[in-house]
Design a protein around this motif. Structure first.
Motif, PDB file in Angstrom:
ATOM      1  N   PRO A  33       1.252  -1.275  -0.121  1.00 13.84           N
ATOM      2  CA  PRO A  33      -0.227  -0.263  -0.556  1.00 13.84           C
ATOM      3  C   PRO A  33       0.892   0.889   0.272  1.00 13.84           C
ATOM      4  CG  PRO A  33       0.548  -1.378   1.971  1.00 13.84           C
ATOM      5  CD  PRO A  33       0.537  -2.156   1.241  1.00 13.84           C
ATOM      6  N   SER A  34       0.500   2.235  -1.419  1.00 15.38           N
ATOM      7  CA  SER A  34       1.096   3.344  -0.672  1.00 15.38           C
ATOM      8  C   SER A  34       0.165   4.887  -1.245  1.00 15.38           C
ATOM      9  CB  SER A  34       2.287   3.221  -2.201  1.00 15.38           C
ATOM     10  OG  SER A  34       2.849   4.545  -2.494  1.00 15.38           O
ATOM     11  N   LYS A  35       1.072   5.855  -0.665  1.00 11.38           N
ATOM     12  CA  LYS A  35       0.215   6.866  -0.621  1.00 11.38           C
ATOM     13  C   LYS A  35       0.394   7.467  -1.695  1.00 11.38           C
ATOM     14  CE  LYS A  35       2.727   8.788   2.463  1.00 11.38           C
ATOM     15  NZ  LYS A  35       3.206  10.263   3.341  1.00 11.38           N
ATOM     16  N   TYR A  36       1.610   7.111  -2.674  1.00  7.54           N
ATOM     17  CA  TYR A  36       2.093   8.010  -4.631  1.00  7.54           C
ATOM     18  C   TYR A  36       1.634   6.407  -5.256  1.00  7.54           C
ATOM     19  CZ  TYR A  36       4.763  10.111  -0.738  1.00  7.54           C
ATOM     20  OH  TYR A  36       4.655  11.305   0.382  1.00  7.54           O
ATOM     21  N   THR A  37       1.405   5.464  -5.052  1.00  7.16           N
ATOM     22  CA  THR A  37       1.402   5.240  -6.245  1.00  7.16           C
ATOM     23  C   THR A  37       0.422   3.255  -6.188  1.00  7.16           C
ATOM     24  OG1 THR A  37       3.146   2.946  -5.615  1.00  7.16           O
ATOM     25  CG2 THR A  37       3.565   4.875  -6.616  1.00  7.16           C
ATOM     26  N   PRO A  38      -0.189   3.231  -7.610  1.00 11.40           N
ATOM     27  CA  PRO A  38      -1.584   2.698  -7.127  1.00 11.40           C
ATOM     28  C   PRO A  38      -0.515   0.980  -7.168  1.00 11.40           C
ATOM     29  CG  PRO A  38      -0.845   2.490  -9.260  1.00 11.40           C
ATOM     30  CD  PRO A  38      -0.192   3.502  -8.337  1.00 11.40           C
ATOM     31  N   TRP A  39      -1.998  -0.117  -6.768  1.00 12.23           N
ATOM     32  CA  TRP A  39      -1.467  -1.461  -6.354  1.00 12.23           C
ATOM     33  C   TRP A  39      -1.176  -2.572  -7.727  1.00 12.23           C
ATOM     34  CZ3 TRP A  39      -0.697  -4.677  -2.324  1.00 12.23           C
ATOM     35  CH2 TRP A  39      -1.188  -4.105  -0.930  1.00 12.23           C
ATOM     36  N   SER A  40      -0.613  -3.179  -7.815  1.00 12.99           N
ATOM     37  CA  SER A  40       0.202  -3.669  -9.031  1.00 12.99           C
ATOM     38  C   SER A  40      -0.652  -4.804  -9.500  1.00 12.99           C
ATOM     39  CB  SER A  40       1.831  -4.844  -8.985  1.00 12.99           C
ATOM     40  OG  SER A  40       1.851  -5.446  -9.657  1.00 12.99           O
ATOM     41  N   LYS A  41      -1.009  -4.998 -10.876  1.00 11.07           N
ATOM     42  CA  LYS A  41      -1.940  -5.722 -11.280  1.00 11.07           C
ATOM     43  C   LYS A  41      -1.575  -7.522 -11.473  1.00 11.07           C
ATOM     44  CE  LYS A  41      -0.480  -5.897 -16.228  1.00 11.07           C
ATOM     45  NZ  LYS A  41      -0.852  -5.285 -17.888  1.00 11.07           N
ATOM     46  N   SER A  42       0.361  -7.696 -11.360  1.00 13.43           N
ATOM     47  CA  SER A  42       0.423  -8.678 -10.850  1.00 13.43           C
ATOM     48  C   SER A  42      -0.398  -9.663 -10.097  1.00 13.43           C
ATOM     49  CB  SER A  42       1.845  -8.506 -10.349  1.00 13.43           C
ATOM     50  OG  SER A  42       2.016  -8.045 -11.367  1.00 13.43           O
ATOM     51  N   LEU A  43      -1.403  -9.076  -8.757  1.00 14.36           N
ATOM     52  CA  LEU A  43      -1.517  -9.827  -7.443  1.00 14.36           C
ATOM     53  C   LEU A  43      -3.379  -9.693  -8.338  1.00 14.36           C
ATOM     54  CD1 LEU A  43      -0.299  -7.251  -5.286  1.00 14.36           C
ATOM     55  CD2 LEU A  43       0.581  -9.480  -5.047  1.00 14.36           C
ATOM     56  N   SER A  44      -4.018  -8.717  -8.120  1.00 11.62           N
ATOM     57  CA  SER A  44      -4.786  -8.709  -8.496  1.00 11.62           C
ATOM     58  C   SER A  44      -5.566  -9.307  -9.915  1.00 11.62           C
ATOM     59  CB  SER A  44      -5.826  -7.340  -7.914  1.00 11.62           C
ATOM     60  OG  SER A  44      -6.352  -6.488  -8.726  1.00 11.62           O
ATOM     61  N   GLY A  45      -4.612  -8.490 -10.693  1.00 12.30           N
ATOM     62  CA  GLY A  45      -4.788  -9.042 -12.228  1.00 12.30           C
ATOM     63  C   GLY A  45      -5.684  -7.672 -12.815  1.00 12.30           C
ATOM     64  N   LYS A  46      -6.150  -6.915 -11.657  1.00 13.10           N
ATOM     65  CA  LYS A  46      -6.020  -4.857 -12.257  1.00 13.10           C
ATOM     66  C   LYS A  46      -5.390  -3.814 -10.895  1.00 13.10           C
ATOM     67  CE  LYS A  46     -10.134  -1.567 -13.072  1.00 13.10           C
ATOM     68  NZ  LYS A  46      -9.292  -1.516 -13.934  1.00 13.10           N
ATOM     69  N   GLN A  47      -4.528  -2.428 -11.755  1.00 12.86           N
ATOM     70  CA  GLN A  47      -3.805  -2.666 -11.917  1.00 12.86           C
ATOM     71  C   GLN A  47      -4.785  -1.002 -10.554  1.00 12.86           C
ATOM     72  OE1 GLN A  47      -1.895   1.827 -13.124  1.00 12.86           O
ATOM     73  NE2 GLN A  47      -0.620   0.098 -13.106  1.00 12.86           N
ATOM     74  N   GLY A  48      -4.187  -0.869  -9.280  1.00 13.13           N
ATOM     75  CA  GLY A  48      -5.005  -0.357  -7.915  1.00 13.13           C
ATOM     76  C   GLY A  48      -6.122  -1.082  -7.299  1.00 13.13           C
ATOM     77  N   VAL A  49      -5.804  -2.273  -7.208  1.00 13.78           N
ATOM     78  CA  VAL A  49      -7.198  -3.226  -6.370  1.00 13.78           C
ATOM     79  C   VAL A  49      -5.389  -4.362  -5.897  1.00 13.78           C
ATOM     80  CG1 VAL A  49      -8.866  -4.898  -6.439  1.00 13.78           C
ATOM     81  CG2 VAL A  49      -9.158  -3.712  -8.795  1.00 13.78           C
ATOM     82  N   SER A  50      -6.213  -3.934  -4.223  1.00 11.87           N
ATOM     83  CA  SER A  50      -5.405  -5.111  -3.400  1.00 11.87           C
ATOM     84  C   SER A  50      -5.697  -6.453  -4.007  1.00 11.87           C
ATOM     85  CB  SER A  50      -5.813  -4.205  -2.129  1.00 11.87           C
ATOM     86  OG  SER A  50      -7.039  -4.295  -1.950  1.00 11.87           O
ATOM     87  N   PRO A  51      -4.843  -6.929  -3.040  1.00 19.30           N
ATOM     88  CA  PRO A  51      -5.061  -8.714  -3.124  1.00 19.30           C
ATOM     89  C   PRO A  51      -6.472  -9.047  -2.584  1.00 19.30           C
ATOM     90  CG  PRO A  51      -3.445  -7.738  -1.808  1.00 19.30           C
ATOM     91  CD  PRO A  51      -3.546  -6.753  -2.323  1.00 19.30           C
ATOM     92  N   THR A  52      -6.959 -10.280  -2.177  1.00 21.76           N
ATOM     93  CA  THR A  52      -8.110  -9.930  -1.866  1.00 21.76           C
ATOM     94  C   THR A  52      -7.838 -11.964  -0.756  1.00 21.76           C
ATOM     95  OG1 THR A  52      -9.400  -9.244  -2.925  1.00 21.76           O
ATOM     96  CG2 THR A  52     -10.392 -10.984  -1.546  1.00 21.76           C
ATOM     97  N   PRO A  53      -8.604 -11.627   0.404  1.00 21.49           N
ATOM     98  CA  PRO A  53      -8.302 -11.204   1.151  1.00 21.49           C
ATOM     99  C   PRO A  53      -7.500  -9.885   1.273  1.00 21.49           C
ATOM    100  CG  PRO A  53      -8.085 -13.054   2.127  1.00 21.49           C
ATOM    101  CD  PRO A  53      -8.878 -13.161   1.012  1.00 21.49           C
TER     102      PRO A  53
END
Length: 519
Positions: A89-109
């Motif tokens: 989690p970053s104040k300056y950059t979005p989540w990597s799509k390598s995790l969820s498949g979509k940039q900006g989306v955090s892993p689940t759970p």
């Protein structure tokens, strides 16, 4: 009978040779960096695919660490920022799509992958180097859907399009300051052992493409009348600023760069290497890597020496010999192209001897270690390259090299070391020492063990285990009684300075002393 007598004499001599400290230090250095790159861009190495659950991602990473620990690795270099994104989690950059498949989306759970990965690496006595690509914004912008807060959306004026790439313009001071903020956040929020930057500064040349930064040059060129010198100045300033932010905020964190293997050819500079590369760091990527070592801005260089020993333009051995003479007192960790092993279409790589030969060249030139690219190639084990690493090259454990220019104070030794018999074997217990004079407490402990002689902490063959400081016990399930083995234990701080050894007061080695000279 006479033949048997000679056989006994010969085997005894071989045993003495192969267990002697002199032979061990020649064949297996006690101090050697052994790393592996773990690429996350496009799920090259981890996670195996996008959209895995948090538990699946964790399970895969634990399996990856255990695999490389068995391979003798003492460090992982994990790509935590590949294209203006983050595995945390970053104040300056979005989540990597390598995790969820979509940039900006955090892993689940939800979980924090970086915090998890650091903790798991440290549990295994492995360093965690956070690998970032500072200037690459998108690796293939045509197929990308950037998050709303991605740099290409929030600051399009900072972006250069070059081929399929979008890069953050290194010539814009505000853009460089933004990346420094990203780095500072990473430093302050996470217990990383090193910050690691790879070869993507200005982009690799693309035939027919031009880098559209001339208007930026006219705005910010200052006294520079040559655009190439100005570009090098921009990257020099960035590396210097990264060094300064580390020293100011987390001085115990190492800083390393892994550039393209050739700084300059001799035909371009008398100080260059005896190579004939089509492009170089200095002239084409505008990265004056040799200068960074001279200035002391980086702690290690990891040149990507991805050509083999028979390569005509960039032969491996002369390149490494050149680098070994141009580190200016800093560390040299050589990057190896294990991903090319078994490639029948490249001369020299269809051999199971290439990587072992390269590692031995490193050692003969007193390089400080090796880094393998990449994790997946070692899993594939083409031409038994991983077997060679695990069962030969890295068979004996090694501690990472010390960096006395950062920290030269050893921790205090553990105390109240006890050896006890249990139904599971012999257990060693101890208590943590007081802080050293620089305030450090141990980060790890090293257990040494031998059966037929007293442990020698100079001899890597005597290393039994490296364990995290949170663990103050060790089960030796191979020992049947407290009289079975000699033991010694030392403390390591986070820069791998080592304390003087302590020997347990068990029956067999009571009042004995381990060999400590020359550590």
């Amino acid at each position: 009978m006479q033949l048997y007598k000679y056989y006994r004499v010969l085997t005894t001599l071989l045993l003495l040779l192969f267990t002697s400290p002199l032979w061990a230090q020649y064949a297996y250095p006690k101090r050697e960096f052994r790393g592996v790159w773990v690429a996350t861009l496009d799920n090259i190495d981890w996670p195996s695919k996008q959209g895995l659950s948090a538990d699946e991602q964790k399970k895969e990473f634990i399996s990856l660490l255990d695999f490389h620990k068995l391979n003798g690795m003492n460090a992982v270099i994990v790509q935590v920022r590949s294209e203006g994104d983050a595995l945390y989690p970053s104040k300056y950059t979005p989540w990597s799509k390598s995790l969820s498949g979509k940039q900006g989306v955090s892993p689940t759970p939800y979980y924090n992958p970086l915090r998890f990965m650091i903790s798991e690496a440290h549990k295994r006595g492995m360093e965690f180097h956070a690998w970032i690509n500072p200037f690459r914004a998108l690796s293939n912008y045509v197929n990308e859907d950037p998050a709303y807060n991605h740099i290409t959306r929030s600051h399009p004026e900072w972006i250069i399009t070059y081929g399929d790439l979008k890069i953050i313009n290194p010539g814009i001071p505000a853009a460089r300051r933004h990346i420094i903020k990203v780095i500072k956040e990473l430093l302050m929020d996470y217990d990383i052992d090193a910050l690691h930057i790879d070869d993507y500064f200005y982009p690799y040349p693309i035939k027919g493409a031009s880098l559209s930064d001339y208007s930026t040059y006219k705005t910010y060129r200052g006294a520079y009348s040559n655009i190439a010198d100005w570009r090098r100045h921009n990257i020099n300033e960035f590396i210097k600023d990264v060094h300064e932010v580390i020293v100011k905020n987390k001085p115990m964190v190492k800083f390393g760069v892994s550039p393209f293997g050739v700084w300059r050819n001799q035909k371009e500079s008398k100080a260059g290497s005896p190579t004939n590369s089509a492009y170089t760091c200095y002239d084409h990527l505008y990265a004056d890597t040799r200068l960074w070592l001279q200035k002391g801005w980086i702690d290690y260089i990891a040149p990507q020496a991805y050509q083999n020993t028979s390569h005509k333009r960039i032969p491996y051995q002369p390149l490494i010999e050149w680098w070994a003479k141009n580190t200016f007192g800093k560390h040299l960790y050589v990057g190896h192209a294990t991903y090319r092993v078994g490639n029948k279409y490249e001369d020299g790589w269809d051999s199971n001897k290439e990587i072992p030969t390269q590692v031995r060249i490193n050692r003969s030139n007193k390089a400080h270690g090796s880094i393998m690219y990449n994790s997946s190639s070692l899993l594939m084990n083409r031409q038994h390259v991983t077997d060679s690493i695990r069962n030969n090259l890295f068979y004996v454990p090694a501690l990472p090299p010390r960096m006395p220019w950062i920290d030269n104070v050893p921790p205090n030794k553990p105390y109240n070391v006890q050896v006890s018999q249990t139904t599971k074997g012999v257990v060693l217990t101890w208590q943590a020492p007081i802080r050293a004079s620089d305030g450090d407490t141990p980060s790890y402990y090293v257990i040494y063990s031998t059966k037929s002689r007293k442990p020698d902490i100079n001899n890597p063959l005597d290393i039994l285990a490296v364990i995290p400081a949170s663990q103050r016990y060790y089960f030796d399930t191979e020992a049947r009684s407290t009289n079975s083995f000699y033991y010694a234990i030392t403390s390591l701080d986070r820069l791998f300075n080592e304390s003087i050894p302590v020997i347990p007061d068990n029956k067999k080695n009571k009042n004995s002393a381990v060999i400590t000279s020359g550590r």
